[in-house]
Design a protein around this motif. Structure first.
Motif, PDB file in Angstrom:
ATOM      1  N   THR A  93       6.374 -16.171   3.137  1.00  0.00           N
ATOM      2  CA  THR A  93       6.777 -16.839   1.893  1.00  0.00           C
ATOM      3  C   THR A  93       6.180 -16.193   0.652  1.00  0.00           C
ATOM      4  O   THR A  93       6.553 -16.541  -0.469  1.00  0.00           O
ATOM      5  CB  THR A  93       6.359 -18.318   1.927  1.00  0.00           C
ATOM      6  N   LEU A  94       5.262 -15.260   0.827  1.00  0.00           N
ATOM      7  CA  LEU A  94       4.599 -14.643  -0.322  1.00  0.00           C
ATOM      8  C   LEU A  94       5.480 -13.584  -0.975  1.00  0.00           C
ATOM      9  O   LEU A  94       6.205 -12.852  -0.295  1.00  0.00           O
ATOM     10  CB  LEU A  94       3.272 -14.009   0.116  1.00  0.00           C
ATOM     11  N   LYS A  95       5.386 -13.503  -2.285  1.00  0.00           N
ATOM     12  CA  LYS A  95       6.109 -12.474  -3.017  1.00  0.00           C
ATOM     13  C   LYS A  95       5.347 -11.152  -2.924  1.00  0.00           C
ATOM     14  O   LYS A  95       4.130 -11.135  -2.681  1.00  0.00           O
ATOM     15  CB  LYS A  95       6.262 -12.892  -4.486  1.00  0.00           C
ATOM     16  N   ASP A  96       6.057 -10.054  -3.145  1.00  0.00           N
ATOM     17  CA  ASP A  96       5.432  -8.744  -3.039  1.00  0.00           C
ATOM     18  C   ASP A  96       4.206  -8.613  -3.926  1.00  0.00           C
ATOM     19  O   ASP A  96       3.192  -8.029  -3.528  1.00  0.00           O
ATOM     20  CB  ASP A  96       6.451  -7.648  -3.396  1.00  0.00           C
ATOM     21  N   GLU A  97       4.278  -9.164  -5.141  1.00  0.00           N
ATOM     22  CA  GLU A  97       3.160  -9.023  -6.073  1.00  0.00           C
ATOM     23  C   GLU A  97       1.928  -9.828  -5.635  1.00  0.00           C
ATOM     24  O   GLU A  97       0.828  -9.628  -6.150  1.00  0.00           O
ATOM     25  CB  GLU A  97       3.571  -9.443  -7.486  1.00  0.00           C
ATOM     26  N   GLU A  98       2.099 -10.740  -4.683  1.00  0.00           N
ATOM     27  CA  GLU A  98       0.979 -11.520  -4.162  1.00  0.00           C
ATOM     28  C   GLU A  98       0.335 -10.854  -2.953  1.00  0.00           C
ATOM     29  O   GLU A  98      -0.673 -11.343  -2.449  1.00  0.00           O
ATOM     30  CB  GLU A  98       1.462 -12.915  -3.763  1.00  0.00           C
ATOM     31  N   LEU A  99       0.907  -9.742  -2.504  1.00  0.00           N
ATOM     32  CA  LEU A  99       0.458  -9.079  -1.292  1.00  0.00           C
ATOM     33  C   LEU A  99      -0.357  -7.824  -1.595  1.00  0.00           C
ATOM     34  O   LEU A  99      -0.199  -7.213  -2.651  1.00  0.00           O
ATOM     35  CB  LEU A  99       1.668  -8.679  -0.440  1.00  0.00           C
ATOM     36  N   PRO A 100      -1.190  -7.399  -0.639  1.00  0.00           N
ATOM     37  CA  PRO A 100      -1.878  -6.116  -0.805  1.00  0.00           C
ATOM     38  C   PRO A 100      -0.859  -4.983  -0.666  1.00  0.00           C
ATOM     39  O   PRO A 100       0.231  -5.170  -0.107  1.00  0.00           O
ATOM     40  CB  PRO A 100      -2.872  -6.107   0.360  1.00  0.00           C
ATOM     41  N   GLU A 101      -1.211  -3.830  -1.142  1.00  0.00           N
ATOM     42  CA  GLU A 101      -0.289  -2.700  -1.192  1.00  0.00           C
ATOM     43  C   GLU A 101       0.352  -2.389   0.160  1.00  0.00           C
ATOM     44  O   GLU A 101       1.547  -2.110   0.246  1.00  0.00           O
ATOM     45  CB  GLU A 101      -1.036  -1.461  -1.709  1.00  0.00           C
ATOM     46  N   GLU A 102      -0.420  -2.460   1.240  1.00  0.00           N
ATOM     47  CA  GLU A 102       0.115  -2.047   2.539  1.00  0.00           C
ATOM     48  C   GLU A 102       1.141  -3.016   3.126  1.00  0.00           C
ATOM     49  O   GLU A 102       1.787  -2.698   4.129  1.00  0.00           O
ATOM     50  CB  GLU A 102      -1.015  -1.832   3.543  1.00  0.00           C
ATOM     51  N   LEU A 103       1.324  -4.181   2.508  1.00  0.00           N
ATOM     52  CA  LEU A 103       2.341  -5.116   3.002  1.00  0.00           C
ATOM     53  C   LEU A 103       3.557  -5.211   2.095  1.00  0.00           C
ATOM     54  O   LEU A 103       4.553  -5.842   2.468  1.00  0.00           O
ATOM     55  CB  LEU A 103       1.730  -6.518   3.168  1.00  0.00           C
ATOM     56  N   ARG A 104       3.498  -4.586   0.950  1.00  0.00           N
ATOM     57  CA  ARG A 104       4.614  -4.699   0.007  1.00  0.00           C
ATOM     58  C   ARG A 104       5.834  -3.913   0.505  1.00  0.00           C
ATOM     59  O   ARG A 104       5.706  -2.835   1.080  1.00  0.00           O
ATOM     60  CB  ARG A 104       4.190  -4.199  -1.372  1.00  0.00           C
ATOM     61  N   GLY A 105       6.999  -4.489   0.277  1.00  0.00           N
ATOM     62  CA  GLY A 105       8.238  -3.844   0.681  1.00  0.00           C
ATOM     63  C   GLY A 105       8.557  -3.990   2.151  1.00  0.00           C
ATOM     64  O   GLY A 105       9.545  -3.435   2.641  1.00  0.00           O
ATOM     65  N   LYS A 106       7.753  -4.753   2.883  1.00  0.00           N
ATOM     66  CA  LYS A 106       7.985  -4.933   4.317  1.00  0.00           C
ATOM     67  C   LYS A 106       8.688  -6.258   4.591  1.00  0.00           C
ATOM     68  O   LYS A 106       8.568  -7.217   3.820  1.00  0.00           O
ATOM     69  CB  LYS A 106       6.655  -4.896   5.083  1.00  0.00           C
ATOM     70  N   SER A 107       9.404  -6.300   5.695  1.00  0.00           N
ATOM     71  CA  SER A 107      10.073  -7.526   6.115  1.00  0.00           C
ATOM     72  C   SER A 107       9.034  -8.509   6.647  1.00  0.00           C
ATOM     73  O   SER A 107       7.874  -8.145   6.899  1.00  0.00           O
ATOM     74  CB  SER A 107      11.085  -7.224   7.214  1.00  0.00           C
ATOM     75  N   ALA A 108       9.462  -9.744   6.850  1.00  0.00           N
ATOM     76  CA  ALA A 108       8.550 -10.768   7.372  1.00  0.00           C
ATOM     77  C   ALA A 108       7.983 -10.357   8.722  1.00  0.00           C
ATOM     78  O   ALA A 108       6.785 -10.524   8.993  1.00  0.00           O
ATOM     79  CB  ALA A 108       9.268 -12.108   7.466  1.00  0.00           C
ATOM     80  N   GLU A 109       8.829  -9.807   9.577  1.00  0.00           N
ATOM     81  CA  GLU A 109       8.378  -9.394  10.907  1.00  0.00           C
ATOM     82  C   GLU A 109       7.403  -8.226  10.825  1.00  0.00           C
ATOM     83  O   GLU A 109       6.427  -8.160  11.577  1.00  0.00           O
ATOM     84  CB  GLU A 109       9.575  -9.031  11.783  1.00  0.00           C
ATOM     85  N   GLU A 110       7.652  -7.314   9.907  1.00  0.00           N
ATOM     86  CA  GLU A 110       6.742  -6.182   9.738  1.00  0.00           C
ATOM     87  C   GLU A 110       5.390  -6.652   9.202  1.00  0.00           C
ATOM     88  O   GLU A 110       4.332  -6.150   9.618  1.00  0.00           O
ATOM     89  CB  GLU A 110       7.369  -5.159   8.778  1.00  0.00           C
ATOM     90  N   ARG A 111       5.413  -7.607   8.302  1.00  0.00           N
ATOM     91  CA  ARG A 111       4.162  -8.164   7.790  1.00  0.00           C
ATOM     92  C   ARG A 111       3.350  -8.798   8.926  1.00  0.00           C
ATOM     93  O   ARG A 111       2.140  -8.584   9.045  1.00  0.00           O
ATOM     94  CB  ARG A 111       4.447  -9.222   6.719  1.00  0.00           C
ATOM     95  N   LYS A 112       4.043  -9.572   9.751  1.00  0.00           N
ATOM     96  CA  LYS A 112       3.362 -10.249  10.856  1.00  0.00           C
ATOM     97  C   LYS A 112       2.782  -9.246  11.843  1.00  0.00           C
ATOM     98  O   LYS A 112       1.699  -9.466  12.420  1.00  0.00           O
ATOM     99  CB  LYS A 112       4.323 -11.201  11.554  1.00  0.00           C
ATOM    100  N   ALA A 113       3.472  -8.150  12.042  1.00  0.00           N
ATOM    101  CA  ALA A 113       2.982  -7.125  12.963  1.00  0.00           C
ATOM    102  C   ALA A 113       1.694  -6.491  12.440  1.00  0.00           C
ATOM    103  O   ALA A 113       0.744  -6.232  13.201  1.00  0.00           O
ATOM    104  CB  ALA A 113       4.051  -6.059  13.172  1.00  0.00           C
TER     105      ALA A 113
END
Length: 393
Positions: free
Chosen positions: A311-331
């Motif tokens: 549910t987090l927006k890209d700007e709320e995430l660290p650089e290595e999670l930005r632009g990734k899908s929900a599944e990629e983030r979870k991985a």
């Protein structure tokens, strides 16, 4: 001044008691049918028994040694509660920090300041502890106890362990609030007050420090605030400290304050690194369940149900999670959690070996470490925890 391993730290109304429910609650299912609360979840944290410790430190001109002792032994004190539990349930540790007796503080407020409220954010406590500066002032012990009693969010449960440690060296009776009045209010809320006088026992007795502790039902201590804290190194220290720094790579900040908290974590590693034993004990704390950063770290936060990464927006995430899908983030989070768990396990194994090594150094530790703040805290908490059915081992 941490007598067996660190810490002792308003005029606002105490939180009131919970109001009665207008209607009787629905009948609960039999105890055996209730679902178990999973460790590490938000529900588990809320229902956990609490150990709450407020450190009230005199920061007048003569107390540099006291502050130094507290800095050096903060993580040793924290580690004493790694296995704390009551009735088989792991306890939640909350620390608070106050300073008093400093001319740089407001005279209208009694030269007293709440530095950190009761919190599980141990890095925040460390950061503020290292930022304390001493300055001559008036030391009003009764008023400091009153403020800590009134301002902090103390547990309302009579079963929880609630402790105040107040450390200083001027007569305990100074100031506009009688210490008996302040201590009586603390006792009404189940808060135990312990006194740590910085100086000779006879001065502490004549200054009312022992009398105040007896009135509180707590314990009086006398310490030498200028004595160096015993620091016995072990062969495992260097590797434990190194692994503690490696742990930082498994933390992924989120939200507006996450980046700042990540920097705070690194800064407290640097503060601890000035002494190999402090760096080691901090790393041991970071490998324990007490080191909870769910307010800013995605691994802890998602594990406890405080945040959903999808549910987090890209700007709320660290650089290595930005632009990734929900599944990629979870991985990515799953990989970080696995790495963290492995590092923590290695630290815990080394810590066990370290304890076995130090067991043979107990006489040396006792000889070098008497009359310091950490020992005062650890000596008393064993007895006071047992009285409320807490175990620390």
């Amino acid at each position: 001044m941490l007598k067996h391993s660190l810490l002792c730290l308003g005029l606002m109304a105490l939180p009131g008691s919970a109001s009665a429910e207008p209607n009787p609650p629905a009948k609960a299912p039999p105890p055996q049918t209730r679902p178990a609360v999973a460790p590490g979840t938000l529900e588990a944290a809320i229902s956990a028994p609490k150990v709450q410790i407020a450190l009230l430190l005199d920061t007048s001109s003569s107390m540099d040694g006291l502050i130094e002792q507290t800095k050096r032994q903060l993580w040793t004190v924290v580690n004493a509660f790694q296995k704390a539990q009551r009735d088989g349930q792991q306890a939640r540790l909350e620390l608070a920090l106050y300073e008093y007796g400093n001319d740089g503080l407001s005279g209208e407020g009694g030269y007293i300041r709440q530095v950190v409220p009761l919190t599980t954010d141990l890095d925040r406590v460390s950061e503020q502890l290292f930022a304390l500066k001493t300055n001559g002032g008036s030391e009003f012990c009764g008023q400091a106890i009153q403020k800590a009693t009134q301002q902090l969010e103390w547990s309302k449960s009579k079963k929880d362990l609630k402790l105040i440690y107040i450390a200083g060296n001027e007569p305990f009776s100074q100031g506009p609030v009688a210490f008996r009045t302040a201590i009586s209010a603390a006792k009404e809320h189940g808060i135990m007050v312990n006194t740590i006088h910085c100086g000779p026992p006879e001065a502490g007795a004549s200054g009312g420090w022992a009398e105040a502790a007896r009135f509180a039902g707590g314990q009086p201590f006398n310490i030498d605030q200028n004595q160096a804290v015993a620091m016995v190194a072990a062969p495992q220290d260097e590797e434990i400290a190194k692994l503690g720094v490696e742990l930082n790579k498994t933390y992924l900040s989120y939200g507006r304050s996450g980046a700042e908290a990540k920097k705070r974590q690194e800064a407290q590693d640097a503060n601890a690194s000035t002494n190999v034993v402090s760096a080691t004990t901090r790393a041991m704390s970071k490998a324990s369940r007490l080191y909870d950063n769910s307010g800013w770290d995605l691994v802890d936060g998602t594990k406890q149900g405080k945040v959903k990464v999808e549910t987090l927006k890209d700007e709320e995430l660290p650089e290595e999670l930005r632009g990734k899908s929900a599944e990629e983030r979870k991985a990515v989070l799953a990989a970080k959690e696995k790495e963290r768990t492995e590092l923590q396990a290695r630290i815990q194994k080394l810590s066990t070996e370290r304890q076995q090594y130090l067991a043979g150094k107990q006489k040396e530790l006792a000889a070098e470490g008497k009359n310091t703040l950490d020992k005062a805290i650890l000596d008393s908490v064993q007895t006071q925890a047992k009285a409320l059915s807490f175990t620390l081992e």
